[in-house]
Design an enzyme around this catalytic site. Sequence first.
Site, PDB file in Angstrom:
ATOM      1  N   ARG A 193       8.358   5.266   2.007  1.00  0.00           N
ATOM      2  CA  ARG A 193       9.018   5.840   3.180  1.00  0.00           C
ATOM      3  C   ARG A 193       9.413   7.298   2.972  1.00  0.00           C
ATOM      4  O   ARG A 193       9.642   8.018   3.944  1.00  0.00           O
ATOM      5  CB  ARG A 193      10.259   5.026   3.537  1.00  0.00           C
ATOM      6  N   GLY A 231       9.675  -4.405  -8.218  1.00  0.00           N
ATOM      7  CA  GLY A 231      10.575  -3.312  -8.552  1.00  0.00           C
ATOM      8  C   GLY A 231      12.036  -3.683  -8.302  1.00  0.00           C
ATOM      9  O   GLY A 231      12.349  -4.422  -7.368  1.00  0.00           O
ATOM     10  N   HIS A 251       4.741   2.462  -7.825  1.00  0.00           N
ATOM     11  CA  HIS A 251       3.791   1.346  -7.936  1.00  0.00           C
ATOM     12  C   HIS A 251       2.969   1.441  -9.225  1.00  0.00           C
ATOM     13  O   HIS A 251       2.667   0.426  -9.851  1.00  0.00           O
ATOM     14  CB  HIS A 251       2.814   1.350  -6.750  1.00  0.00           C
ATOM     15  N   GLY A 282       0.810  -1.208   0.000  1.00  0.00           N
ATOM     16  CA  GLY A 282       0.000   0.000   0.000  1.00  0.00           C
ATOM     17  C   GLY A 282       0.845   1.260   0.000  1.00  0.00           C
ATOM     18  O   GLY A 282       2.014   1.232  -0.359  1.00  0.00           O
TER      19      GLY A 282
END
Length: 273
Positions: A184, A144, A31, A25
């Site tokens: 992050r 990724g 993403h 998420g």
Amino acid sequence: MRIIADPATLSTLPQQPGVLVPTMGALHEGHFELIRRARSEAGPEALVMVSIFVNPIQFDRPDDLAAYPRTMEEDLEKCRAEGVDLVFTPDADAVFFPDRSTKVIESALSDTLCGATRPGHFDGVCTIVLKLFNLLRPTAAVFGEKDYQQLAIIRRMVRDLNIPVEIIGHSTVREPDGLAMSSRNARLTAEQRADAPRIRQAMLAAAEESTPETILSTARQAIESPLNQIDYLELVDAETLETATDLTQPSLLATAVFYNSVRLIDNLLIPAR
Ligand code: PAF
């Protein structure tokens, strides 16, 4: 777009080819690139599936798990806008049996780099990824390359256990200033955010050097700042992830850097010379 939280519901769906993007998420442009890649691999017929699950068993620090950003409503909106067909959003209780006693352990590539400072992390990653593969039964899955070690370990798991899922690696998506996109990054202060692009710049500068020693010393000098602390900085063989002693094989310059409690990772492939 179907949103499914209950694993039992998945087994009632007709078996259909699909490409999975597993995520925790807090979705960002990185993403979405993976989701677009999944669509181009899937074509118009196969499903694009996204899992959103903050996997507790891959966190070694409770504070990191607690602080992990959770933005489910926005994530679902964005998945819808990207044309995702199915989003799987289970609760931890629905995924893990309280008396579970089985896990996947990869034991060659998992002990270095992120594995050395995060014990059990990759066991947790492998275990949840295999569970997601079994629950969602994708034909392919996209990961990724920012998490290079994770990708290498998942490829190894799939090879070793004959898991019938094609693993697709997608190149790291970066901010205009070079910082690798990560959920992050949102936790950095403005000052830390302004400092963090030095990680990428340092790696590019270091790659110009001609020996492993000078690559590492140049990178270290350029990464270090009063705002950060290097967790690890290593040059490893790109395939075995063992320490690179020369540059005759492709190697990987990999680092994890703390800005207070926010841990950022990045890597750069250095071709053989
Ligand atoms: O890369 C991640 O976000 C996670 O490690 C993954 C692959 C979704 C497993 O929880």
